[in-house]
Design a protein around this motif. Structure first.
Motif, PDB file in Angstrom:
ATOM      1  N   PRO A 390       0.844  -1.195   0.000  1.00 59.66           N
ATOM      2  CA  PRO A 390       0.000   0.000   0.000  1.00 59.66           C
ATOM      3  C   PRO A 390       0.881   1.246   0.000  1.00 59.66           C
ATOM      4  N   THR A 391       0.377   2.317  -0.535  1.00 60.38           N
ATOM      5  CA  THR A 391       1.125   3.576  -0.594  1.00 60.38           C
ATOM      6  C   THR A 391       0.300   4.686   0.043  1.00 60.38           C
ATOM      7  N   GLU A 392       0.981   5.810   0.281  1.00 59.35           N
ATOM      8  CA  GLU A 392       0.348   7.027   0.803  1.00 59.35           C
ATOM      9  C   GLU A 392      -0.393   6.767   2.116  1.00 59.35           C
ATOM     10  N   LEU A 393       0.229   5.973   3.013  1.00 56.76           N
ATOM     11  CA  LEU A 393      -0.358   5.754   4.337  1.00 56.76           C
ATOM     12  C   LEU A 393      -0.331   7.071   5.107  1.00 56.76           C
ATOM     13  N   ASP A 394      -1.461   7.490   5.651  1.00 55.06           N
ATOM     14  CA  ASP A 394      -1.540   8.802   6.293  1.00 55.06           C
ATOM     15  C   ASP A 394      -2.585   8.753   7.410  1.00 55.06           C
ATOM     16  N   VAL A 395      -2.405   9.663   8.403  1.00 55.37           N
ATOM     17  CA  VAL A 395      -3.383   9.837   9.470  1.00 55.37           C
ATOM     18  C   VAL A 395      -4.329  10.945   9.042  1.00 55.37           C
ATOM     19  N   VAL A 396      -5.615  10.603   8.919  1.00 60.67           N
ATOM     20  CA  VAL A 396      -6.573  11.582   8.426  1.00 60.67           C
ATOM     21  C   VAL A 396      -7.418  12.172   9.542  1.00 60.67           C
ATOM     22  N   TYR A 417      -6.118  -6.880   5.582  1.00 57.00           N
ATOM     23  CA  TYR A 417      -5.012  -6.035   6.034  1.00 57.00           C
ATOM     24  C   TYR A 417      -4.756  -6.355   7.507  1.00 57.00           C
ATOM     25  N   ASN A 418      -3.488  -6.470   7.872  1.00 56.80           N
ATOM     26  CA  ASN A 418      -3.093  -6.604   9.275  1.00 56.80           C
ATOM     27  C   ASN A 418      -2.521  -5.257   9.741  1.00 56.80           C
ATOM     28  N   ILE A 419      -3.050  -4.766  10.837  1.00 52.05           N
ATOM     29  CA  ILE A 419      -2.627  -3.464  11.366  1.00 52.05           C
ATOM     30  C   ILE A 419      -2.117  -3.676  12.793  1.00 52.05           C
ATOM     31  N   THR A 420      -0.883  -3.246  13.024  1.00 52.81           N
ATOM     32  CA  THR A 420      -0.283  -3.326  14.361  1.00 52.81           C
ATOM     33  C   THR A 420       0.020  -1.904  14.826  1.00 52.81           C
ATOM     34  N   TYR A 421      -0.426  -1.544  16.047  1.00 55.16           N
ATOM     35  CA  TYR A 421      -0.124  -0.215  16.593  1.00 55.16           C
ATOM     36  C   TYR A 421       0.461  -0.386  17.991  1.00 55.16           C
ATOM     37  N   THR A 422       1.565   0.319  18.206  1.00 52.85           N
ATOM     38  CA  THR A 422       2.390   0.109  19.398  1.00 52.85           C
ATOM     39  C   THR A 422       2.568   1.415  20.158  1.00 52.85           C
ATOM     40  N   CYS A 439      -9.126   2.871   7.963  1.00 53.46           N
ATOM     41  CA  CYS A 439      -9.466   2.110   9.171  1.00 53.46           C
ATOM     42  C   CYS A 439      -9.359   3.028  10.382  1.00 53.46           C
ATOM     43  N   GLU A 440     -10.250   2.835  11.323  1.00 55.74           N
ATOM     44  CA  GLU A 440     -10.225   3.596  12.563  1.00 55.74           C
ATOM     45  C   GLU A 440      -9.714   2.709  13.687  1.00 55.74           C
ATOM     46  N   LEU A 441      -8.671   3.155  14.364  1.00 55.15           N
ATOM     47  CA  LEU A 441      -8.133   2.464  15.528  1.00 55.15           C
ATOM     48  C   LEU A 441      -8.805   3.053  16.755  1.00 55.15           C
ATOM     49  N   THR A 442      -9.450   2.220  17.538  1.00 50.99           N
ATOM     50  CA  THR A 442     -10.237   2.706  18.678  1.00 50.99           C
ATOM     51  C   THR A 442      -9.654   2.192  19.989  1.00 50.99           C
ATOM     52  N   GLY A 443     -10.201   2.756  21.096  1.00 47.36           N
ATOM     53  CA  GLY A 443      -9.774   2.330  22.426  1.00 47.36           C
ATOM     54  C   GLY A 443      -8.345   2.700  22.754  1.00 47.36           C
ATOM     55  N   LEU A 444      -7.859   3.831  22.219  1.00 54.78           N
ATOM     56  CA  LEU A 444      -6.479   4.222  22.426  1.00 54.78           C
ATOM     57  C   LEU A 444      -6.331   5.070  23.686  1.00 54.78           C
ATOM     58  N   VAL A 445      -5.106   5.201  24.116  1.00 54.07           N
ATOM     59  CA  VAL A 445      -4.785   6.024  25.287  1.00 54.07           C
ATOM     60  C   VAL A 445      -4.639   7.471  24.834  1.00 54.07           C
ATOM     61  N   PRO A 446      -5.328   8.396  25.470  1.00 56.26           N
ATOM     62  CA  PRO A 446      -5.228   9.795  25.030  1.00 56.26           C
ATOM     63  C   PRO A 446      -3.801  10.316  25.146  1.00 56.26           C
ATOM     64  N   GLY A 447      -3.449  11.221  24.226  1.00 61.43           N
ATOM     65  CA  GLY A 447      -2.161  11.885  24.258  1.00 61.43           C
ATOM     66  C   GLY A 447      -0.986  10.963  24.152  1.00 61.43           C
ATOM     67  N   THR A 448      -1.144   9.847  23.434  1.00 60.82           N
ATOM     68  CA  THR A 448      -0.085   8.842  23.381  1.00 60.82           C
ATOM     69  C   THR A 448       0.407   8.660  21.951  1.00 60.82           C
ATOM     70  N   LEU A 449       1.718   8.488  21.849  1.00 58.36           N
ATOM     71  CA  LEU A 449       2.326   8.252  20.542  1.00 58.36           C
ATOM     72  C   LEU A 449       2.133   6.789  20.153  1.00 58.36           C
ATOM     73  N   TYR A 450       1.612   6.585  18.957  1.00 56.82           N
ATOM     74  CA  TYR A 450       1.418   5.240  18.432  1.00 56.82           C
ATOM     75  C   TYR A 450       2.209   5.074  17.135  1.00 56.82           C
ATOM     76  N   ALA A 465       5.793  -4.291   5.729  1.00 58.35           N
ATOM     77  CA  ALA A 465       4.925  -3.316   6.383  1.00 58.35           C
ATOM     78  C   ALA A 465       5.290  -1.887   5.982  1.00 58.35           C
ATOM     79  N   VAL A 466       4.254  -1.063   5.809  1.00 57.49           N
ATOM     80  CA  VAL A 466       4.434   0.381   5.672  1.00 57.49           C
ATOM     81  C   VAL A 466       3.995   1.004   6.996  1.00 57.49           C
ATOM     82  N   SER A 467       4.662   2.100   7.408  1.00 55.98           N
ATOM     83  CA  SER A 467       4.489   2.594   8.778  1.00 55.98           C
ATOM     84  C   SER A 467       4.213   4.085   8.806  1.00 55.98           C
ATOM     85  N   THR A 468       3.605   4.506   9.902  1.00 59.16           N
ATOM     86  CA  THR A 468       3.423   5.913  10.223  1.00 59.16           C
ATOM     87  C   THR A 468       3.253   6.022  11.738  1.00 59.16           C
ATOM     88  N   SER A 469       3.249   7.255  12.240  1.00 52.63           N
ATOM     89  CA  SER A 469       3.080   7.492  13.674  1.00 52.63           C
ATOM     90  C   SER A 469       2.051   8.584  13.881  1.00 52.63           C
TER      91      SER A 469
END
Length: 681
Positions: A390-396, A417-422, A439-450, A465-469
């Motif tokens: 996949p290309t152009e992975l971005d946080v929208v 698609y397999n999505i891993t967030y750390t 895709c929407e990642l839910t149940g995250l910790v506020p103010g946290t870097l993923y 894997a293609v990555s973003t933060s």
């Protein structure tokens, strides 16, 4: 006829006249056969008494004319079913006579053997009557009968043959093959016949027709044929391996009902010589033969040697002493039977590359070997092209507990698609359908870097894997836990991330004026004072970390209502106390005392202490240390007149107290404003 050998009662006619009866119709007789009926249904019939060979016919008219101009010749064995003489397609019409004396002879190109003969006039030189005299010509010879012992009930008469001196050879056609015949021969001289002579003959057994190698496998050969006409007792098959050295002949026999046979225990990729004999009741047929080949196995060591996102290369080894002339290699997608590309390659070639394929797709590649007769079994390999990523992975979009990502899908046919967030060394995993692009990642910790990794999965594998933060929005549960007429006490839940500072925006809902504050990142509450009573405020909070600003969280809340007191005279004095150099707290305060008189009854007067008592329950509690060094009392008095003085501006801060207070700065106020603010420290 002319000689009188044929009796009068053997000559008849359809119609006849007195003195011109049918038996008068003999050649050169003084009279003739005559009929007054002139049409094509008239006839003169002669019974030869037995089967004779008729070779020609002569006709003659009679004095006075009335001759037959043309006629047909009919013949019959028994005088019931008649055959018109012809060329096999059309009836033949013979020319008759022009006068009463001339004899006209017509030769039969094909002599006929018959007993009964009819002359059937077709036209006449007169319309009132017809006259005719006839002679039939034939020959003496032999009569032959034959009968197949197995089938025939009644012997078949072949013919009467012209007598010849010396030996006589007769060929009888149309006999059944593989049959025993009883043949009878009789000598014929004029009207006399000799005694019969008998002989037994056996026809040859006809061989099977169209012997072919109908099918083959690696270890068997199937032959098929058309059954012969002869009555059989069975078949015999011989087959021999064709090789440079002598090979053993193998023989098998089976029943006459078969039209195909399977030769077992053959060797793959070999040539065999096969002969088939029909075994008759009296003798065998001549053998018929065919050369058959067993199937050639597919190429040896057929495998995939290289692949990219859009191509696959296969290779193989050529078999030693193989009968193969070519290899057929083709490719198809695993989810369809339709071939995409097919290539016929010579046996000297040992590799092939398929191009223009789809990335991340499962394919089936097949190969066969082809010899001079058939195509062998296929060897199949299931493989896949490499995955494109996949290309152009971005946080929208992101909130305090969600992050929404999007991407451009690869060309590959995906199943998921397999999505891993750390975050902070802890990883979570989710799977989503292969036909989405966000895709929407839910149940995250506020103010946290993923750290987010996206992997596309197909039937053939997965891509790198293609990555973003991204950082979730930090503050949560911002709320007003206490309020008064001039203050709001804010609290919030801190995020797990390391927050550098908070941004707090406070605005009056009506005037639009905004106060911008910056708070330390370790705080979890804040006390806002100096607000206008009965006013709704919009409060926005954002957090700043090393990764940037979070999304804002917004609430709104109103200050309380002011007690109603009418005053007639207001006197205000101002005292400003500078900062103490001995106290560790730095406090800037403006102390205001308010005195008033009223025109109302004395019972309506309230002292400053009374107003303070009325308001104080609405204020948050402080500890003694805080209140001893920093106290704020607000008094609100309804004015009957107009104030021309803007509200006072007070900023208060405490370095050691978690509860800080700040009065937003206001430098202007409408002189007709209903309320004015008096602060006392």
């Amino acid at each position: 006829m002319e000689s009188g050998a044929i009796a009068d009662d053997h000559i008849t006619a359809s119609t006849q006249e007195p003195e011109f009866e049918a038996y008068e119709g003999r050649l050169n007789n003084g009279w003739s056969w005559m009929t007054y009926t002139v049409d094509t249904n008239q006839w003169l019939q002669i019974d030869l008494g037995s089967q004779k060979v008729l070779t020609s016919i002569q006709t003659q008219g009679l004095w006075g004319g009335y001759t037959v101009k043309s006629y047909k010749l009919l013949y019959s064995d028994y005088g019931t079913a008649w055959v018109t003489y012809g060329d096999g397609q059309n009836d033949m019409i013979f020319n008759g006579n022009r006068d009463g004396d001339t004899v006209v002879e017509q030769n039969l190109h094909t002599p006929v053997t018959t007993r009964y003969v009819r002359i059937n006039p077709q036209s006449s030189h007169s319309s009132s009557r017809m006259r005719l005299r006839v002679e039939l010509l034939g020959c003496d010879g032999y009569r032959i009968w034959y009968q197949c012992v197995s089938y025939d009930v009644v012997p078949t008469n072949v013919t009467s043959l012209e007598e010849k001196s010396g030996s006589v050879n007769v060929t009888i056609d149309g006999l059944k093959s593989g049959c025993r015949y009883n043949v009878t021969v009789r000598n014929v001289v004029s009207i006399y016949e000799s005694a019969d002579v008998f002989i037994e003959c056996i026809t040859e057994t006809d061989p099977p027709l169209s012997l072919t190698c109908s099918t083959a496998t690696s270890t068997s050969i199937t032959i098929s044929w058309i059954k012969p006409n002869a009555t059989l007792s069975g078949y015999r098959v011989n087959y021999t391996l064709v090789s440079d050295s002598p090979s053993e002949m193998m023989t098998t026999e089976f029943g006459p009902e078969h039209e195909e046979h399977v030769l077992q225990d053959a060797i793959a990729d070999r040539e065999y010589s096969v002969t088939l004999v029909a075994v008759g009741m009296y003798q065998d047929s001549v053998p018929v033969g065919v050369t058959c080949l067993t199937l050639t196995p597919p190429p040896e060591d057929f495998q995939v040697t290289y692949g990219t996102e859009t191509s696959v290369t296969v290779s193989w080894k050529q078999r030693v002493n193989s009968l193969a002339l070519h290899h057929r290699v083709w490719i198809r997608r695993s989810d369809t039977a339709e071939s995409l590309f097919t290539q016929l390659v010579p046996t000297g070639q040992t590799d092939l590359t398929f191009i223009d394929l789809t990335p991340g797709t499962e394919y089936v590649i097949s190969a066969t070997s082809i010899n001079t007769q058939n195509e062998g079994p296929a060897m199949n390999i299931t493989t896949g092209t490499k995955m494109d990523s996949p290309t152009e992975l971005d946080v929208v979009q992101k909130t305090t507990s969600t992050i929404t990502i999007s991407w451009t899908p690869p060309q590959a046919v995906l199943i998921a698609y397999n999505i891993t967030y750390t975050e902070n060394g802890r990883s979570a995993y989710m799977m989503t359908s292969g036909d989405v692009d966000s895709c929407e990642l839910t149940g995250l910790v506020p103010g946290t870097l993923y750290d987010i990794d996206l992997v596309a999965v197909s039937k053939v594998g997965r891509n790198i894997a293609v990555s973003t933060s991204a950082v979730t929005a930090p503050p949560s549960s911002l709320r007003v836990t206490n309020s008064s007429t001039t203050s709001l006490f804010l609290e919030w839940t801190p995020p797990a991330a390391n927050i550098l500072y908070y941004s707090l925006d406070i605005s009056d809902e009506h005037s639009g004026e905004v106060a911008l504050l910056r708070l330390d990142g370790h705080k979890t509450s804040y006390y806002v004072t100096g607000l206008v009573p009965e006013t709704t405020y919009v409060i926005k909070m954002g957090a700043f970390s090393e990764h940037g600003r979070s999304a804002d969280i917004t609430i709104s809340n109103s200050t309380g209502s002011l007690p109603t007191v009418k005053a007639s005279t207001v006197t205000t004095s101002h005292t400003t106390t500078e900062a103490s150099t001995t106290d560790r707290r730095t406090t800037t305060s403006i102390t205001t005392s308010t005195l008033w008189t009223t025109t109302e009854s004395p019972t309506t007067k309230k002292t400053t202490e009374e107003i303070e008592r009325d308001i104080k329950p609405a204020m948050p509690d402080y500890d003694e240390d805080t209140t001893s060094s920093q106290s704020t009392t607000a008094y609100y008095i309804m004015s009957t007149g107009k104030s021309t003085k803007p509200p006072l501006i007070v900023e208060t801060s405490s370095a050691d107290n978690e509860k800080s207070t700040t009065t937003p700065k206001r430098t202007t106020e409408d002189p007709g404003e209903k309320y004015f603010n008096v602060l006392h420290y």
